[in-house]
Design an enzyme around this catalytic site. Structure first.
Site, short mmCIF file in Angstrom:
data_model
loop_
_atom_site.label_atom_id
_atom_site.label_comp_id
_atom_site.label_asym_id
_atom_site.label_seq_id
_atom_site.Cartn_x
_atom_site.Cartn_y
_atom_site.Cartn_z
N ASN A 1 25.03 24.06 -43.02
CA ASN A 1 25.90 22.99 -42.53
C ASN A 1 25.15 21.67 -42.32
O ASN A 1 25.65 20.77 -41.65
CB ASN A 1 26.56 23.40 -41.21
CG ASN A 1 27.68 24.40 -41.43
OD1 ASN A 1 28.18 24.57 -42.53
ND2 ASN A 1 28.07 25.09 -40.36
N LEU B 1 28.55 23.72 -32.39
CA LEU B 1 28.61 25.17 -32.20
C LEU B 1 28.46 26.00 -33.47
O LEU B 1 28.66 27.21 -33.42
CB LEU B 1 29.90 25.57 -31.46
CG LEU B 1 30.07 24.94 -30.07
CD1 LEU B 1 31.37 25.41 -29.42
CD2 LEU B 1 28.88 25.26 -29.17
N ASP B 2 28.12 25.39 -34.58
CA ASP B 2 27.81 26.19 -35.78
C ASP B 2 26.77 25.46 -36.64
O ASP B 2 26.87 25.43 -37.86
CB ASP B 2 29.07 26.48 -36.59
CG ASP B 2 28.85 27.60 -37.63
OD1 ASP B 2 27.94 28.45 -37.41
OD2 ASP B 2 29.58 27.63 -38.63
N LEU B 3 25.77 24.89 -35.99
CA LEU B 3 24.70 24.24 -36.74
C LEU B 3 23.82 25.30 -37.40
O LEU B 3 23.40 26.26 -36.76
CB LEU B 3 23.86 23.37 -35.80
CG LEU B 3 24.52 22.08 -35.33
CD1 LEU B 3 23.74 21.48 -34.16
CD2 LEU B 3 24.64 21.07 -36.46
N THR C 1 26.99 32.04 -36.20
CA THR C 1 26.16 32.58 -37.27
C THR C 1 24.93 33.24 -36.66
O THR C 1 24.12 32.55 -36.02
CB THR C 1 25.73 31.47 -38.24
OG1 THR C 1 26.90 30.83 -38.76
CG2 THR C 1 24.91 32.05 -39.39
#
Length: 208
Positions: A82, A76-78, A115
């Protein structure tokens, strides 16, 4: 989530070696990796990446992501910041601070992390269920950013006025139609129209 991550042992996912609670929060100890982020690599890259290298990089990433999903988690935050590239250019997925169990894939939490440019539309509004397809949107955005050297427009803006220049048009002079169509499919606003798993997208890249 930390217990599940500590049990993961895949070369394309950062190894969590320990976790503990202190100071009213939780901490994860992770294996030290040497290299640079994909974000830094994109900024410093001169010229265009070859299609073979591009497909190899994201195929390895999708292997790791598939392992994460198989363990019941969504990242959920690729995003490029990251994703770590080791010195031999093999990728590693980092930062599972926003991860959630796939059994808890209803609307996003009120203060969920995301993001702009890489977050799928369902992470903003909760109009759709979160699932592997949510991480697939982010992978598509990372692929697009690697070619454009900038993130695609935020999904929140795209839902009202979509100005995304499709990859199959923007990069048609440099890459095969199948590869570019795969990227565009990942970035579809409707979750059901995207590849539904890391394995499905990896198969598309293998035949691009």
């Amino acid at each position: 989530e930390a217990r599940v991550l500590s049990g993961l042992n895949h070369p394309n996912v950062v190894r969590v070696t320990n976790f503990f609670r202190a100071n009213g929060t939780a901490y994860m100890a992770m294996q030290l990796e040497r290299g640079r982020t994909l974000h830094h690599h994109i900024r410093e890259q001169r010229g265009r990446i070859s299609e073979a290298d591009f497909s190899s990089l994201f195929s390895q990433l999708l292997q790791g992501l598939g392992e994460v999903h198989s363990s019941g988690l969504l990242h959920l935050d690729l995003k490029p910041a990251n994703i770590w590239l080791r010195c031999d250019n093999t990728p590693v997925i980092l930062d599972f601070g926003a991860a959630r169990f796939a059994v808890d894939i209803g609307p996003p939490a009120p203060r969920a992390m995301y993001t702009p440019g890489y977050a799928a539309p369902e992470q903003y509004h909760g109009n759709y269920t979160l699932g592997p397809w949510t991480d697939i949107y982010a992978i598509g955005a990372c692929m697009y950013a690697m070619l454009a050297k900038a993130a695609p427009p935020a999904a929140d803006d795209r839902t009202s006025d979509d100005h995304l220049h499709p990859a199959r048009q923007r990069f048609s002079d440099f890459y095969s139609p199948r590869l570019l169509i795969a990227i565009d499919k990942c970035l579809r606003l409707a979750p059901a129209l995207r590849p539904q798993s890391a394995h499905a997208l990896r198969e598309m890249l293998a035949h691009a």
